[in-house]
Design a protein around this motif. Sequence first.
Motif, PDB file in Angstrom:
ATOM      1  N   LEU A   1       0.811  -1.206   0.000  1.00  0.00           N
ATOM      2  CA  LEU A   1       0.000   0.000   0.000  1.00  0.00           C
ATOM      3  C   LEU A   1       0.851   1.266   0.000  1.00  0.00           C
ATOM      4  CD1 LEU A   1      -2.824  -1.063   2.478  1.00  0.00           C
ATOM      5  CD2 LEU A   1      -3.092  -0.571   0.045  1.00  0.00           C
ATOM      6  N   ALA A   2       2.010   1.185   0.625  1.00  0.00           N
ATOM      7  CA  ALA A   2       2.881   2.366   0.704  1.00  0.00           C
ATOM      8  C   ALA A   2       3.727   2.551  -0.552  1.00  0.00           C
ATOM      9  CB  ALA A   2       3.801   2.249   1.925  1.00  0.00           C
ATOM     10  N   ASN A   3       3.876   1.488  -1.356  1.00  0.00           N
ATOM     11  CA  ASN A   3       4.829   1.550  -2.466  1.00  0.00           C
ATOM     12  C   ASN A   3       4.276   1.021  -3.787  1.00  0.00           C
ATOM     13  OD1 ASN A   3       7.567   2.247  -0.976  1.00  0.00           O
ATOM     14  ND2 ASN A   3       6.514   0.709   0.269  1.00  0.00           N
ATOM     15  N   PRO A   4       3.095   1.458  -4.223  1.00  0.00           N
ATOM     16  CA  PRO A   4       2.563   0.925  -5.485  1.00  0.00           C
ATOM     17  C   PRO A   4       3.443   1.234  -6.685  1.00  0.00           C
ATOM     18  CG  PRO A   4       1.266   2.816  -4.743  1.00  0.00           C
ATOM     19  CD  PRO A   4       2.171   2.444  -3.616  1.00  0.00           C
ATOM     20  N   ALA A   5       4.084   2.403  -6.702  1.00  0.00           N
ATOM     21  CA  ALA A   5       4.934   2.755  -7.845  1.00  0.00           C
ATOM     22  C   ALA A   5       6.153   1.842  -7.915  1.00  0.00           C
ATOM     23  CB  ALA A   5       5.370   4.212  -7.754  1.00  0.00           C
ATOM     24  N   VAL A   6       6.710   1.496  -6.766  1.00  0.00           N
ATOM     25  CA  VAL A   6       7.862   0.596  -6.741  1.00  0.00           C
ATOM     26  C   VAL A   6       7.458  -0.786  -7.245  1.00  0.00           C
ATOM     27  CG1 VAL A   6       9.506  -0.592  -5.231  1.00  0.00           C
ATOM     28  CG2 VAL A   6       9.056   1.838  -4.908  1.00  0.00           C
TER      29      VAL A   6
END
Length: 204
Positions: A111-116
């Motif tokens: 949830l904190a890192n969708p772009a990664v």
Amino acid sequence: MTLEQQADPATPSAASTPPKRRSRRDEILEIAVGLFAARGYHGVSMDDIGSAAGVTGPALYHHFAGKEAMLVAALIPVSEGLLAGGRERVARHPGEAALASLVEFHVDFALANPAVIALHLHELDRMPEDPRRQIRRLQRLYVEEWVKVLTRIRPELTAPEARVLAHAAFGLMNSTPFLGGEVNRERLADLLRVATMAALRDTA
């Protein structure tokens, strides 16, 4: 990657500990990751990244040698952090509590890192061979932490079967780049945790 800080009576509270200030390099890397995830690696130039970050060419190259270096800097620490966090949770919790802790940990990360996650899914093969192999190795070790827990709480599973379930669980949790904003974060976390635990438990 952001790892949750565990509460500890001996650890100063968040209120008394000032948040760590992000470096300019970290800020630039976050912008680059967002652009890569949105446009694709080949759809973004160093000039695009510099413009978005408000950094001139020479200053940008002071932090990163190029786009490949940004890709490496974005993905290797993520894989290292997932492995370290997974191992810590497996060591700290017995039985099914370890599985619940792994699921919570990974859902929070997703949830904190969708772009990664999007960057990893679409651009990993564009990396040079050595860092790509390093990331693959770290990923395999992380999967094995899940396999260890699954075969412990479900002894009827073989290791290859547990591996299948672990990868299926990652598919659920790593869906965050493709989810819209119709559901708030807290509810989305609950849905992902429940769905993942249901996929991993023996419900037959």
